[in-house]
Motif scaffolding. Structure first.
Motif, PDB file in Angstrom:
ATOM      1  N   LEU A  83      30.842  38.482  42.760  1.00  0.00           N
ATOM      2  CA  LEU A  83      32.206  38.632  43.278  1.00  0.00           C
ATOM      3  C   LEU A  83      32.845  39.923  42.772  1.00  0.00           C
ATOM      4  O   LEU A  83      33.495  40.646  43.531  1.00  0.00           O
ATOM      5  CB  LEU A  83      33.055  37.433  42.863  1.00  0.00           C
ATOM      6  CG  LEU A  83      32.554  36.100  43.436  1.00  0.00           C
ATOM      7  CD1 LEU A  83      33.317  34.944  42.822  1.00  0.00           C
ATOM      8  CD2 LEU A  83      32.695  36.091  44.937  1.00  0.00           C
ATOM      9  N   MET A  84      32.656  40.215  41.477  1.00  0.00           N
ATOM     10  CA  MET A  84      33.198  41.455  40.926  1.00  0.00           C
ATOM     11  C   MET A  84      32.519  42.659  41.561  1.00  0.00           C
ATOM     12  O   MET A  84      33.130  43.711  41.759  1.00  0.00           O
ATOM     13  CB  MET A  84      32.991  41.491  39.415  1.00  0.00           C
ATOM     14  CG  MET A  84      33.940  40.586  38.664  1.00  0.00           C
ATOM     15  SD  MET A  84      35.673  41.123  38.865  1.00  0.00           S
ATOM     16  CE  MET A  84      36.414  40.239  37.470  1.00  0.00           C
TER      17      MET A  84
ATOM     18  N   GLU B  94      31.445  42.803  44.650  1.00  0.00           N
ATOM     19  CA  GLU B  94      32.105  42.980  45.950  1.00  0.00           C
ATOM     20  C   GLU B  94      33.410  43.760  45.779  1.00  0.00           C
ATOM     21  O   GLU B  94      33.735  44.637  46.571  1.00  0.00           O
ATOM     22  CB  GLU B  94      32.420  41.624  46.589  1.00  0.00           C
ATOM     23  CG  GLU B  94      31.201  40.876  47.082  1.00  0.00           C
ATOM     24  CD  GLU B  94      31.584  39.637  47.899  1.00  0.00           C
ATOM     25  OE1 GLU B  94      32.721  39.580  48.407  1.00  0.00           O
ATOM     26  OE2 GLU B  94      30.751  38.729  48.009  1.00  0.00           O
ATOM     27  N   PHE B  95      34.150  43.417  44.748  1.00  0.00           N
ATOM     28  CA  PHE B  95      35.418  44.087  44.468  1.00  0.00           C
ATOM     29  C   PHE B  95      35.188  45.584  44.212  1.00  0.00           C
ATOM     30  O   PHE B  95      35.803  46.449  44.852  1.00  0.00           O
ATOM     31  CB  PHE B  95      36.077  43.424  43.255  1.00  0.00           C
ATOM     32  CG  PHE B  95      37.255  44.141  42.702  1.00  0.00           C
ATOM     33  CD1 PHE B  95      38.463  44.158  43.380  1.00  0.00           C
ATOM     34  CD2 PHE B  95      37.177  44.801  41.483  1.00  0.00           C
ATOM     35  CE1 PHE B  95      39.566  44.818  42.859  1.00  0.00           C
ATOM     36  CE2 PHE B  95      38.272  45.460  40.957  1.00  0.00           C
ATOM     37  CZ  PHE B  95      39.468  45.467  41.643  1.00  0.00           C
TER      38      PHE B  95
ATOM     39  N   SER C  14      46.385  42.986  42.091  1.00  0.00           N
ATOM     40  CA  SER C  14      47.139  41.762  41.778  1.00  0.00           C
ATOM     41  C   SER C  14      46.281  40.584  41.298  1.00  0.00           C
ATOM     42  O   SER C  14      46.466  39.450  41.730  1.00  0.00           O
ATOM     43  CB  SER C  14      47.953  41.331  43.025  1.00  0.00           C
ATOM     44  OG  SER C  14      48.752  42.398  43.466  1.00  0.00           O
ATOM     45  N   HIS C  15      45.365  40.893  40.397  1.00  0.00           N
ATOM     46  CA  HIS C  15      44.530  39.856  39.748  1.00  0.00           C
ATOM     47  C   HIS C  15      43.795  38.976  40.779  1.00  0.00           C
ATOM     48  O   HIS C  15      43.783  37.745  40.654  1.00  0.00           O
ATOM     49  CB  HIS C  15      45.389  38.982  38.822  1.00  0.00           C
ATOM     50  CG  HIS C  15      44.594  38.494  37.638  1.00  0.00           C
ATOM     51  ND1 HIS C  15      45.111  38.394  36.369  1.00  0.00           N
ATOM     52  CD2 HIS C  15      43.303  38.080  37.549  1.00  0.00           C
ATOM     53  CE1 HIS C  15      44.179  37.935  35.545  1.00  0.00           C
ATOM     54  NE2 HIS C  15      43.082  37.739  36.231  1.00  0.00           N
ATOM     55  N   THR C  16      43.208  39.624  41.767  1.00  0.00           N
ATOM     56  CA  THR C  16      42.453  38.883  42.787  1.00  0.00           C
ATOM     57  C   THR C  16      40.967  39.261  42.794  1.00  0.00           C
ATOM     58  O   THR C  16      40.213  38.801  43.661  1.00  0.00           O
ATOM     59  CB  THR C  16      42.998  39.186  44.205  1.00  0.00           C
ATOM     60  OG1 THR C  16      42.850  40.594  44.462  1.00  0.00           O
ATOM     61  CG2 THR C  16      44.457  38.796  44.335  1.00  0.00           C
ATOM     62  N   ALA C  17      40.563  40.098  41.832  1.00  0.00           N
ATOM     63  CA  ALA C  17      39.185  40.622  41.887  1.00  0.00           C
ATOM     64  C   ALA C  17      38.154  39.504  41.898  1.00  0.00           C
ATOM     65  O   ALA C  17      37.188  39.550  42.645  1.00  0.00           O
ATOM     66  CB  ALA C  17      38.927  41.570  40.720  1.00  0.00           C
TER      67      ALA C  17
ATOM     68  N   PRO D 245      37.897  35.742  42.681  1.00  0.00           N
ATOM     69  CA  PRO D 245      38.424  34.457  43.129  1.00  0.00           C
ATOM     70  C   PRO D 245      37.616  33.353  42.462  1.00  0.00           C
ATOM     71  O   PRO D 245      36.455  33.546  42.139  1.00  0.00           O
ATOM     72  CB  PRO D 245      38.147  34.480  44.627  1.00  0.00           C
ATOM     73  CG  PRO D 245      36.981  35.387  44.786  1.00  0.00           C
ATOM     74  CD  PRO D 245      37.122  36.423  43.722  1.00  0.00           C
TER      75      PRO D 245
ATOM     76  N   ASP E   5      43.234  45.714  38.421  1.00  0.00           N
ATOM     77  CA  ASP E   5      43.362  44.323  38.849  1.00  0.00           C
ATOM     78  C   ASP E   5      44.210  43.493  37.882  1.00  0.00           C
ATOM     79  O   ASP E   5      44.988  42.654  38.316  1.00  0.00           O
ATOM     80  CB  ASP E   5      41.975  43.701  38.981  1.00  0.00           C
ATOM     81  CG  ASP E   5      42.029  42.320  39.594  1.00  0.00           C
ATOM     82  OD1 ASP E   5      42.588  42.207  40.708  1.00  0.00           O
ATOM     83  OD2 ASP E   5      41.534  41.366  38.990  1.00  0.00           O
TER      84      ASP E   5
END
Lengths: 312, 312
Positions: A98-99, A101-102, A274-277, A279, A251
């Motif tokens: 996930l990170m 992808e960010f 906004s702290h969404t990196a 989920p 983030d």
């Protein structure tokens, strides 16, 4: 027989998932998003939950033997004075992809001029400017844990060179060159992209400061996927205003949400995510919990055990 | 002794690169970006160049035995009446990683709500909406050549499921499930992302039509990295206006550049990338040329040979 308390804003997802699995010898004592519902009369040797909620009930659970964190960051449970007489495992393995992808979403957003082409499109302009590429670029990882290692594997996939800065470790096969203490400047120099994956510990506090930023090339991009505390926010803002670096993607922040009048909102070439990196994916965390539960029952070592001395 | 003509807008890059390599037995007869400088008195058995320039001089080079295209798309040389008595190799291998950057740059741009977060940031709004992810999504590849295969490997890296639609081939290990003629609807149904990598041949013309688009889920994203002719442009525009699909990213068009008053400029949820998906990297093409040159001299088979019967 084991007694589980679930304390998480996603507690419903975890219940649904665990009911399906029907784990042998596991009883759910309580499942809630509210720490005030936890009291010492609840039997509990296993806890699954969000660190900021868990910190409020640790002292109420004398029988606790193992805590599975739903997050990667567990700094809040490292505060002096808190008990450390239990096994803590965190959510490391889940966040790498996930990170990644960010990180690559934003690097490609910049290299591919996606915003610029979108803006030109709104003006009916055919923007045929040559695109940038990740290929052969140099990416530096500050910290190479499970997240850093995954980012390194993605970078390798896209044909990049990967440098890693760590305390001692040098085991990730996708890192081309490792650097350690005393070699920070050598590590930073010449990077196209600096990705900070450091955990929030005393040692890493403010590591990315004005000096580090001044060593980066003017075309470089800084991405923070670690904890906010390892970054000197003021220095990052100044480096962007002074065009010492080209872009930053941040983030997590010292204060969240960022206040309306915070200077970051007007800092040029800064992208605030906004702290969404990362989920949270309850199903994947539940898989990890299951794996660790089986190890716990069989007295085998748990996966992603947190070392209280290191803080991660 | 071999005689090479270079006919490309990047001819200077190729000269510089070839001079460094000092290839044995190779003489450069001419290097130019202008077809009008090519005349039949120039000795030439090997040609390196851009298809749209090369098509103008083919009849002037009776001694031509091998032509290395600098592009992937060679449709212009498939026109009826043009000679086919030479070996043609194209630039397949080079573009996989670059096209993959394009595809995943845009998929992540959409999933990560990058534009929405950027717009909110301009209004000092903390946008903490949960991000989407590529993980476990279904990606369908229309055509699995070297570009499709590379996109499949990237999709696999990000934990996606990959479906492939091909005439007969089923050799890519990163494709989970293959579909062939008569199974188009089964292939399309349930896809999160449809990536069209088809070459521009008579067989593929207009394949992505209103029916295909109607089979896609409403949340799906269409990305075109193949030739424009395999897409029914009008049908794509209508599907976007009708919200039959969520987004489309188009790189190549029947008419380029798109006229100022073209309806695509105002089509909702369409991203126009103005034929920039695959930047040309002369150094990588030169590497391919070198490899093929050595094979040519040794009478070994050439890499990425174009089949005039298939058109790619």
């Amino acid at each position: 027989l084991h007694n589980l308390i679930i304390l998480s804003k996603n507690f419903n997802d975890y219940i649904n998932w665990l009911v399906v699995k029907n784990l042998p010898d596991l009883v759910i004592s309580e499942a809630t998003a509210s720490p005030s519902e936890i009291n010492p009369s609840l039997p509990c040797d296993i806890l699954l939950g969000d660190p900021t909620l868990v910190v409020e009930v640790l002292h109420l659970l004398p029988g606790l033997r193992w805590y599975q964190s739903t997050w990667a960051g567990v700094e809040v449970l490292m505060r002096p004075g808190l008990r450390r007489d239990y096994l803590m495992t965190n959510a490391r393995g889940v966040f790498g992809p996930l990170m990644s992808e960010f990180v690559f979403g934003y690097l490609l957003f910049i290299e591919r001029r996606i915003l610029e082409r979108y803006q030109d499109q709104n003006n009916h302009l055919w923007n045929g400017k040559v695109t940038g590429s990740l290929r052969n670029k140099k990416l530096g990882l500050l910290g190479v844990g499970s997240i850093g290692a995954y980012i390194a594997s993605t970078a390798r996939h896209f044909g990049m060179q990967v440098k890693g800065y760590t305390k001692t470790s040098s085991s990730c096969v996708d890192v081309d060159e490792y650097f350690h203490e005393g070699e920070l400047r050598k590590f930073i120099t010449g990077l196209d992209y600096l990705v900070n994956c450091l955990p929030g510990t005393d040692e890493t506090k403010g590591l990315v400061d004005a000096s580090v930023l001044s060593w980066l090339p003017a075309h470089s991009v800084l991405i923070n996927v670690g904890r906010g505390s390892s970054l000197d926010e003021q220095a990052v803002s100044e480096a962007l205003f002074a065009r010492q670096i080209a872009y930053a993607i941040l983030d997590v922040f010292e204060t969240e949400p960022l206040p309306f009048d915070h200077s970051f909102w007007n800092t040029p070439n800064l992208y605030i995510t906004s702290h969404t990196a990362a989920p949270s994916f309850p199903s994947e965390l539940a898989e990890l919990f299951l794996e660790n539960y089986q190890s716990f029952c069989d007295q085998r070592p748990l996966k992603y055990l947190v070392d209280f001395n290191k803080g991660y």
